[in-house]
Each structure stands twice: as C-alpha cells, then as structure tokens.
Design a protein around this motif. Structure first.
Motif, mmCIF file in Angstrom:
data_model
loop_
_atom_site.group_PDB
_atom_site.id
_atom_site.type_symbol
_atom_site.label_atom_id
_atom_site.label_comp_id
_atom_site.label_asym_id
_atom_site.label_seq_id
_atom_site.Cartn_x
_atom_site.Cartn_y
_atom_site.Cartn_z
ATOM 1 N N MET A 243 0.822 -1.218 0.000
ATOM 2 C CA MET A 243 0.000 0.000 0.000
ATOM 3 C C MET A 243 0.852 1.263 0.000
ATOM 4 O O MET A 243 0.499 2.264 -0.585
ATOM 5 N N PHE A 244 2.006 1.215 0.662
ATOM 6 C CA PHE A 244 2.836 2.405 0.777
ATOM 7 C C PHE A 244 3.870 2.517 -0.336
ATOM 8 O O PHE A 244 4.392 3.592 -0.594
ATOM 9 N N SER A 245 4.192 1.412 -0.980
ATOM 10 C CA SER A 245 5.236 1.416 -2.000
ATOM 11 C C SER A 245 4.723 1.840 -3.365
ATOM 12 O O SER A 245 5.496 2.263 -4.211
ATOM 13 N N LEU A 246 3.437 1.694 -3.586
ATOM 14 C CA LEU A 246 2.853 2.017 -4.885
ATOM 15 C C LEU A 246 1.803 3.108 -4.725
ATOM 16 O O LEU A 246 1.012 3.070 -3.785
ATOM 17 N N ALA A 247 1.795 4.035 -5.649
ATOM 18 C CA ALA A 247 0.770 5.082 -5.619
ATOM 19 C C ALA A 247 -0.586 4.423 -5.842
ATOM 20 O O ALA A 247 -0.806 3.750 -6.842
ATOM 21 N N GLN A 248 -1.488 4.596 -4.894
ATOM 22 C CA GLN A 248 -2.814 3.986 -4.972
ATOM 23 C C GLN A 248 -3.786 4.923 -5.679
ATOM 24 O O GLN A 248 -3.564 6.128 -5.761
ATOM 25 N N ARG A 249 -4.872 4.349 -6.177
ATOM 26 C CA ARG A 249 -5.947 5.193 -6.709
ATOM 27 C C ARG A 249 -6.531 6.000 -5.564
ATOM 28 O O ARG A 249 -6.533 5.533 -4.425
ATOM 29 N N PRO A 250 -7.051 7.173 -5.846
ATOM 30 C CA PRO A 250 -7.682 7.945 -4.763
ATOM 31 C C PRO A 250 -8.804 7.129 -4.127
ATOM 32 O O PRO A 250 -9.604 6.519 -4.818
ATOM 33 N N PHE A 251 -8.810 7.072 -2.797
ATOM 34 C CA PHE A 251 -9.873 6.360 -2.117
ATOM 35 C C PHE A 251 -10.538 7.222 -1.050
ATOM 36 O O PHE A 251 -11.398 6.767 -0.331
ATOM 37 N N ARG A 252 -10.131 8.467 -0.985
ATOM 38 C CA ARG A 252 -10.771 9.430 -0.090
ATOM 39 C C ARG A 252 -11.064 10.703 -0.872
ATOM 40 O O ARG A 252 -10.324 11.066 -1.785
ATOM 41 N N THR A 253 -12.102 11.389 -0.497
ATOM 42 C CA THR A 253 -12.457 12.645 -1.142
ATOM 43 C C THR A 253 -11.298 13.627 -1.019
ATOM 44 O O THR A 253 -10.700 13.760 0.041
ATOM 45 N N GLY B 75 -10.201 -10.064 -11.609
ATOM 46 C CA GLY B 75 -10.724 -11.412 -11.353
ATOM 47 C C GLY B 75 -11.865 -11.688 -12.294
ATOM 48 O O GLY B 75 -11.748 -11.510 -13.508
ATOM 49 N N SER B 76 -12.990 -12.069 -11.756
ATOM 50 C CA SER B 76 -14.152 -12.365 -12.593
ATOM 51 C C SER B 76 -15.070 -11.160 -12.754
ATOM 52 O O SER B 76 -16.126 -11.251 -13.364
ATOM 53 N N GLU B 77 -14.681 -10.018 -12.212
ATOM 54 C CA GLU B 77 -15.506 -8.805 -12.266
ATOM 55 C C GLU B 77 -14.931 -7.780 -13.229
ATOM 56 O O GLU B 77 -13.730 -7.751 -13.482
ATOM 57 N N VAL B 78 -15.792 -6.917 -13.730
ATOM 58 C CA VAL B 78 -15.359 -5.746 -14.508
ATOM 59 C C VAL B 78 -15.653 -4.539 -13.642
ATOM 60 O O VAL B 78 -16.763 -4.375 -13.124
ATOM 61 N N ARG B 79 -14.652 -3.703 -13.449
ATOM 62 C CA ARG B 79 -14.797 -2.545 -12.564
ATOM 63 C C ARG B 79 -14.479 -1.267 -13.301
ATOM 64 O O ARG B 79 -13.664 -1.248 -14.214
ATOM 65 N N VAL B 80 -15.127 -0.187 -12.884
ATOM 66 C CA VAL B 80 -14.804 1.156 -13.377
ATOM 67 C C VAL B 80 -13.607 1.624 -12.579
ATOM 68 O O VAL B 80 -13.606 1.570 -11.352
ATOM 69 N N ILE B 81 -12.557 2.057 -13.295
ATOM 70 C CA ILE B 81 -11.364 2.506 -12.569
ATOM 71 C C ILE B 81 -11.137 3.992 -12.780
ATOM 72 O O ILE B 81 -11.710 4.611 -13.608
ATOM 73 N N GLN C 234 -8.351 13.399 -2.564
ATOM 74 C CA GLN C 234 -7.043 12.872 -2.951
ATOM 75 C C GLN C 234 -6.845 13.079 -4.440
ATOM 76 O O GLN C 234 -7.773 12.980 -5.226
ATOM 77 N N ARG C 235 -5.605 13.349 -4.814
ATOM 78 C CA ARG C 235 -5.310 13.561 -6.222
ATOM 79 C C ARG C 235 -5.192 12.218 -6.939
ATOM 80 O O ARG C 235 -4.869 11.197 -6.337
ATOM 81 N N ALA C 236 -5.424 12.235 -8.227
ATOM 82 C CA ALA C 236 -5.259 11.040 -9.057
ATOM 83 C C ALA C 236 -3.769 10.778 -9.244
ATOM 84 O O ALA C 236 -2.933 11.662 -9.040
ATOM 85 N N ARG C 237 -3.439 9.555 -9.644
ATOM 86 C CA ARG C 237 -2.038 9.232 -9.945
ATOM 87 C C ARG C 237 -1.570 10.067 -11.127
ATOM 88 O O ARG C 237 -2.330 10.340 -12.051
ATOM 89 N N THR C 238 -0.296 10.424 -11.111
ATOM 90 C CA THR C 238 0.296 11.093 -12.271
ATOM 91 C C THR C 238 0.551 10.040 -13.345
ATOM 92 O O THR C 238 0.476 8.826 -13.078
ATOM 93 N N SER C 239 0.885 10.457 -14.553
ATOM 94 C CA SER C 239 1.159 9.489 -15.625
ATOM 95 C C SER C 239 2.379 8.640 -15.276
ATOM 96 O O SER C 239 2.412 7.441 -15.569
ATOM 97 N N ASP C 240 3.384 9.223 -14.617
ATOM 98 C CA ASP C 240 4.550 8.437 -14.171
ATOM 99 C C ASP C 240 4.134 7.399 -13.130
ATOM 100 O O ASP C 240 4.587 6.258 -13.166
ATOM 101 N N GLU C 241 3.289 7.805 -12.194
ATOM 102 C CA GLU C 241 2.820 6.866 -11.168
ATOM 103 C C GLU C 241 2.000 5.742 -11.791
ATOM 104 O O GLU C 241 2.116 4.587 -11.381
ATOM 105 N N GLU C 242 1.176 6.063 -12.782
ATOM 106 C CA GLU C 242 0.394 5.030 -13.491
ATOM 107 C C GLU C 242 1.324 4.031 -14.169
ATOM 108 O O GLU C 242 1.124 2.819 -14.086
ATOM 109 N N ARG C 243 2.339 4.534 -14.831
ATOM 110 C CA ARG C 243 3.298 3.679 -15.528
ATOM 111 C C ARG C 243 4.041 2.781 -14.527
ATOM 112 O O ARG C 243 4.170 1.581 -14.723
ATOM 113 N N ASN C 244 4.489 3.374 -13.420
ATOM 114 C CA ASN C 244 5.185 2.603 -12.388
ATOM 115 C C ASN C 244 4.268 1.573 -11.741
ATOM 116 O O ASN C 244 4.685 0.453 -11.438
ATOM 117 N N PHE C 245 3.010 1.943 -11.543
ATOM 118 C CA PHE C 245 2.049 1.017 -10.951
ATOM 119 C C PHE C 245 1.843 -0.182 -11.881
ATOM 120 O O PHE C 245 1.839 -1.329 -11.436
#
Length: 103
Positions: free
Chosen positions: A23-33, A97-103, A35-46
């Motif tokens: 959780m701390f090593s990778l930039a997570q998607r915003p999960f609280r009101t 997994g077996s689900e489709v999610r909006v990200i 929070q900023r979205a990941r940058t393009s570099d963070e997305e690539r690293n993720f």
C-alpha cells in the motif's frame, strides 16, 4: 523490524530478506475525497509493479501478510452499483478477477 528479524532468524533464507509495503510502496488510486489522481509516471510505475507481482510471490521463500492493526475502511468499497450503459460513456473499465470494474 522485530517481525522481519524473527522471520529471518526462523526461516534462515539463503539470500537477502527484503520488505515490500504494498500500500505504501505504490501510488494507490484515490480512495478518499480530495485525494489527487495518480500522475502518468505513477500510473506507468504502478503497471510495471503489477506485472512484477507474480515474481514477488512465486520466487519468494516466504511471504508474510501482516494485517493492519486498526480499522481500515474505504468509502464505497464492496458496493455494487448498476447504471445504464449511457452513463458509462468515457469510463475506463478493467477486469479484476471475474468482475469488470470502473477505474
């Protein structure tokens, strides 16, 4: 640090003992009101980290999963929503997994 030392002593690994805080090593998607979205570099690293995850688990001598000691609640986590197809225009979807999610 004590837990790592205990595991190293008990398991006597042939190589190094490494620690990865998911959780701390990778930039997570915003999960609280607010929070900023990941940058393009963070997305690539993720994405690169996700591709490497199987190696972390498959080629490790031991994997320790440590639970968070306190309550960890994420608003909306686990809620299933049903919307019309038109409402998904422009949404980014991912199969998890077996689900489709909006990200």
């Amino acid at each position: 640090n004590d837990l790592i030392q205990q595991a190293t002593t008990a398991l006597r690994p042939k190589g190094e003992t490494l620690l990865f805080y998911d959780m701390f090593s990778l930039a997570q998607r915003p999960f609280r009101t607010g929070q900023r979205a990941r940058t393009s570099d963070e997305e690539r690293n993720f994405g690169a980290a996700l591709a490497a995850m199987p190696f972390f688990y498959l080629f490790s001598d031991a994997v320790l999963h440590i639970s968070h000691p306190g309550p960890l609640t994420i608003p909306g986590d686990g809620v299933i929503s049903r919307v019309g197809l038109a409402e998904l225009d422009g949404a980014v979807l991912a199969q998890v997994g077996s689900e489709v999610r909006v990200i």
